[in-house]
Design a protein around this motif. Structure first.
Motif, mmCIF file in Angstrom:
data_model
loop_
_atom_site.group_PDB
_atom_site.id
_atom_site.type_symbol
_atom_site.label_atom_id
_atom_site.label_comp_id
_atom_site.label_asym_id
_atom_site.label_seq_id
_atom_site.Cartn_x
_atom_site.Cartn_y
_atom_site.Cartn_z
ATOM 1 N N THR A 33 6.029 -7.098 3.366
ATOM 2 C CA THR A 33 7.430 -6.981 2.984
ATOM 3 C C THR A 33 8.312 -7.577 4.065
ATOM 4 O OG1 THR A 33 7.563 -4.795 4.003
ATOM 5 C CG2 THR A 33 6.976 -4.880 1.667
ATOM 6 N N VAL A 34 9.558 -7.794 3.720
ATOM 7 C CA VAL A 34 10.528 -8.295 4.688
ATOM 8 C C VAL A 34 10.678 -7.294 5.830
ATOM 9 C CG1 VAL A 34 12.943 -8.944 5.038
ATOM 10 C CG2 VAL A 34 11.758 -9.653 2.968
ATOM 11 N N ASP A 35 10.701 -7.802 7.040
ATOM 12 C CA ASP A 35 10.861 -7.007 8.267
ATOM 13 C C ASP A 35 9.572 -6.323 8.721
ATOM 14 O OD1 ASP A 35 13.464 -7.759 8.148
ATOM 15 O OD2 ASP A 35 14.306 -5.778 7.810
ATOM 16 N N GLN A 36 8.484 -6.465 7.992
ATOM 17 C CA GLN A 36 7.231 -5.838 8.398
ATOM 18 C C GLN A 36 6.661 -6.545 9.616
ATOM 19 O OE1 GLN A 36 4.292 -5.343 5.289
ATOM 20 N NE2 GLN A 36 2.595 -5.384 6.743
ATOM 21 N N PRO A 37 6.282 -5.811 10.680
ATOM 22 C CA PRO A 37 5.669 -6.452 11.845
ATOM 23 C C PRO A 37 4.365 -7.137 11.440
ATOM 24 C CG PRO A 37 6.364 -4.211 12.370
ATOM 25 C CD PRO A 37 6.474 -4.360 10.892
ATOM 26 N N ILE A 38 4.236 -8.411 11.815
ATOM 27 C CA ILE A 38 3.046 -9.167 11.420
ATOM 28 C C ILE A 38 2.156 -9.502 12.599
ATOM 29 C CG2 ILE A 38 4.059 -10.156 9.342
ATOM 30 C CD1 ILE A 38 4.760 -12.646 10.971
#
Length: 501
Positions: A33-38
């Motif tokens: 999702t948007v803003d999820q730490p990758i």
């Protein structure tokens, strides 16, 4: 299925052009999702978790843990979630015995609800999340909400005009490239430590943690690997070795002394080789530049700190909240820099070789802080405006965020003068190296009992040593000595400057 979107490694701070990839938090095929730490990366400033500006399915991870990545190069490719839903939900071609569409069902069957993640992604595409990256947020106003299922048909038929992803413009890609990622706790991440231990077969119950309150840190697991892991041999590998997932922590094979070779100059076996990178690399480069460019000189003086110590003890006895000694000395330093502004400057060299001294309307007081990742210098911005209590609070806050790896580039790279309390290491003095591009650093040694002459008589006093290293290009010994004497006098007579405490 549309082409994946490529997220480039963003600018992680002023002057930083690369970062070491520590670990992936996602793997190929994961839905994010948007803003999820990758990913977790480590720069010369701090450890950082990088969030994704896109939602969708991870298509490719550009890099392996342990590699150094350049800013502006691909980090991760993400297939937009809308296009994946359309591809997955598409119905197979009908058989001859089965009609393509039953008109009655066309009007009565409700469409399958779209996933919450897909709907959230579309909303974020339209408006921008606003909190992905410092300064810009996610791009807003360029996304198009795409519907992948007809509302009046039981057969999902993707509309090419609706499922075609809207590619980012060059301006949007440049915005993403120039965004700044907030520093987050990276020196200690419990899931990462547990994953490393699990993948390498290390029993955390057998490890004594070196962190606060016995907290087990990544370096503890790596130390256990160095002492227990056998040297890897080709015969030990199974015939069919599964391909490692990109999310795995970096494999650091432990080489035997024989495998690492013997030093030609000393004749001794090499026991370890440690790459110089991250904070250590930045410190080494900055110190080498300071030594090569700055014609430094050092002056020092012994100071009777008895009055300052008695003042603090008196405040404690009255039940008053008392700032630390470093905060008091910081208050004296800011007053001294206002009186001797030559030491609160910087020298800039133009392309043609000409130089100029740049003075500042304000003081950002840096202080050396020892952390698990090395020595860093956070700075108190606008220090000349703060009282001793306010300085104490800010010094404590910055020390904690620096040790946690959360300090921002602005907090670590904006100082105009540095205060170094090396007395905490039990030493009296040090010929410190100036923190380039500053022009001065004041060191404070330990405070110990020493014989001292007071009013013609020998007495035991609390004595410390102040050491000032300064750039001889910006001032001469008279200015440096005047500043040092000013701070020393303030320590010996603290009430003269501490009306505001």
């Amino acid at each position: 299925m549309s082409e994946p979107r490529v997220f480039l490694l963003p600018d992680l701070g002023e002057g930083l052009t690369e970062a070491e990839l520590v670990a992936w938090h996602v793997s190929v095929g994961d839905e994010i999702t948007v803003d999820q730490p990758i990913a977790e990366v480590e720069t010369a400033k701090s450890a950082v978790e990088v969030p994704s500006p896109y939602a969708g399915i991870v298509a490719e991870l550009h890099g392996k843990p342990g590699e150094t990545l350049d800013v502006g190069k691909p980090l991760i490719s993400v297939t937009p979630l809308g296009s994946v839903v359309a591809a997955d939900d598409a119905a197979p071609a009908p058989s001859p015995a089965q009609p393509e569409v039953e008109p009655a069902e066309t009007e009565l069957v409700e469409p399958k609800p779209e996933s919450t993640e897909a709907e959230a992604y579309r909303e974020e595409e339209k408006a921008g999340s606003g909190n992905v990256l410092i300064g810009y947020g996610t791009p807003g106003g360029h996304g198009v909400a795409r519907r992948t299922r007809s509302r009046k048909s039981s057969v999902a038929v993707a509309d090419p005009a609706e499922t075609t992803p809207v590619s980012l413009s060059k301006e949007d890609e440049l915005a993403l490239l120039r965004t700044r990622v907030p520093g987050k706790l990276g020196a200690v991440i419990s899931p990462l430590v547990r994953r490393m231990a699990r993948e390498h077969g290390v029993d955390l119950g057998d490890i004594a943690g070196s962190g606060d309150s016995g907290l087990i840190m990544r370096r503890d697991v790596e130390a256990a690997l160095r002492t227990t892991a056998p040297a890897a041999t080709p015969e030990a590998k199974p015939e069919a070795t599964p391909v490692a997932e990109p999310v795995e922590a970096p494999e650091r094979p432990v080489e035997s002394v024989e495998a690492q070779g013997r030093d030609a100059r000393t004749g001794l076996a090499v026991s370890a080789r440690t790459p110089v990178r991250g904070v250590r690399k930045a410190v080494a480069a900055n110190m080498a530049r300071s030594r090569s460019e700055i014609p430094e000189a050092t002056v020092w003086v012994d100071v009777d700190a008895t009055a300052l110590m008695e003042l603090r003890e008196g405040l404690k006895a009255n039940g008053v909240e008392v700032p630390g000694l470093l905060a008091f000395i910081a208050r004296f330093v800011t007053a001294g820099l206002k009186k001797f502004p030559e030491l609160n400057t910087r020298i800039e060299t133009a392309d043609d070789g000409s130089q100029e001294i740049v003075a500042f309307d304000g003081i950002n007081l840096g202080f050396a802080a020892q952390t698990d990742r090395g020595l860093v210098v956070p700075s108190v911005r606008g220090a000349e405006k703060l009282s001793a209590r306010e300085l104490d609070a800010e010094i404590r806050r910055l020390t904690q965020v620096a040790r946690d790896g959360k300090a921002t580039p602005a907090e670590l790279g904006s100082g105009t003068f540095t205060l170094n309390n090396y007395g905490v290491f039990g030493v009296d003095g040090s010929a410190a190296i100036i923190n380039h591009p500053e022009v001065g650093i004041l060191g404070v040694g330990r405070i110990i009992d020493k014989p001292w002459v007071v009013n013609g008589e020998l007495a035991v006093r609390k004595v410390t040593e102040l050491t000032l290293t300064f750039d001889h290009r910006v001032c001469d010994g008279g200015t440096a000595g005047g500043f040092l004497r000013f701070v020393a006098d303030a320590i010996e007579n603290p009430t003269s400057l501490l009306a505001d405490i």
